[in-house]
Scaffold this active site. Sequence first.
Site, PDB file in Angstrom:
ATOM      1  N   GLY A  65      27.276  24.626 -64.809  1.00 46.03           N
ATOM      2  CA  GLY A  65      27.509  24.064 -63.488  1.00 46.03           C
ATOM      3  C   GLY A  65      26.203  23.575 -62.896  1.00 46.03           C
ATOM      4  O   GLY A  65      25.120  23.926 -63.372  1.00 46.03           O
ATOM      5  N   GLY A  68      22.844  25.696 -57.909  1.00 45.54           N
ATOM      6  CA  GLY A  68      23.485  26.211 -56.705  1.00 45.54           C
ATOM      7  C   GLY A  68      24.975  26.436 -56.840  1.00 45.54           C
ATOM      8  O   GLY A  68      25.664  26.676 -55.838  1.00 45.54           O
ATOM      9  N   GLY A  70      26.446  28.977 -58.167  1.00 50.86           N
ATOM     10  CA  GLY A  70      26.792  30.387 -58.023  1.00 50.86           C
ATOM     11  C   GLY A  70      26.814  31.159 -59.326  1.00 50.86           C
ATOM     12  O   GLY A  70      27.268  32.311 -59.365  1.00 50.86           O
ATOM     13  N   LYS A  71      26.297  30.566 -60.390  1.00 54.71           N
ATOM     14  CA  LYS A  71      26.376  31.181 -61.717  1.00 54.71           C
ATOM     15  C   LYS A  71      25.594  32.496 -61.784  1.00 54.71           C
ATOM     16  O   LYS A  71      26.124  33.529 -62.206  1.00 54.71           O
ATOM     17  CB  LYS A  71      25.864  30.202 -62.781  1.00 54.71           C
ATOM     18  N   GLU A 205      20.260  31.878 -68.616  1.00 51.24           N
ATOM     19  CA  GLU A 205      19.397  30.761 -69.019  1.00 51.24           C
ATOM     20  C   GLU A 205      18.399  31.176 -70.101  1.00 51.24           C
ATOM     21  O   GLU A 205      17.179  31.161 -69.892  1.00 51.24           O
ATOM     22  CB  GLU A 205      18.675  30.174 -67.802  1.00 51.24           C
TER      23      GLU A 205
END
Length: 304
Positions: A65, A68, A70-71, A205
Amino acid sequence: MSSDTTPTVTPVKTTGLHIGDAVPGVRKVDPIIIADGVRRTFGGLTAVDVEHVEIPRGAITALIGPNGAGKTTFFNLLTGFDKPDAGVWEFDGKPLQRVPAYRVARMGLIRTFQLTKSLGLLTVLDNMKLGAKGQTGENLFRSVLPFLWRKQEDEITVKADELLARFKLDAKREDYAASLSGGQRKLLEMARALMSDPTLVMLDEPMAGVNPALTQSLLDHILGLKDQGMTVLFVEHDMHMVRHIADWVIVMAEGKVVAEGDPHTVMANPAVIDAYLGSHHDSDLGETDTEHVEVLKELIDDEQ
């Protein structure tokens, strides 16, 4: 002749990991995580508003996504590093709400961070040892009686050395963690996570800040986790990586799940492009999100 009273059973549409159409919140054949009504706000900002989502067991799931979306906040909620305003979720059939992070980890759900959390003033080996759970020597009374924990300590050291060799960090065994490169710290954090024999590994990440020379090594290790029977859930912006290693993709935008599916289907979903463009159709996008959109378009072209 007696009539046949056997009830007619309508078969459930099942495709691989999911049951029914691949829409946001679709049921999974064997979910390891189920979350309902998870909501987190910061003042007037709604960071996470997930109505329903399930993570398939034994698969590699990518959570993607725009910035920002929300992940990472969702990661923090699932693992006990943050508290929601509302919602319930379970891991392997056990409720996790109000369970602190250290207990979540003991249950077999381990996560890494976008910014690595290695302890720089400890050696690489000592960082690894910290990842082992159920250590007898951690008890204050037992710690002064080496005969109670020495054998276990030796076993932990052997296991740590085996993992360091697998992650090609054995040569750094006695070096301080602070001396490692960014990519090596990612490898160390992943290796340390395996010290607790987790059921589910959540990677935030994993490719961020990694030297391209180590990228393939990290990819191989993530695939290796699945081969060893673990479930993997990761946040990632590298769309090429997502397409090549993910079995399932969940797309978030503005805190909500807006799309789900296998990588090839999701990449070609116009809703995914819309998620990255958001309300910026008529304005300039940020550099990072612009790159993501261009990569998505390239991947769509490749599929065609």
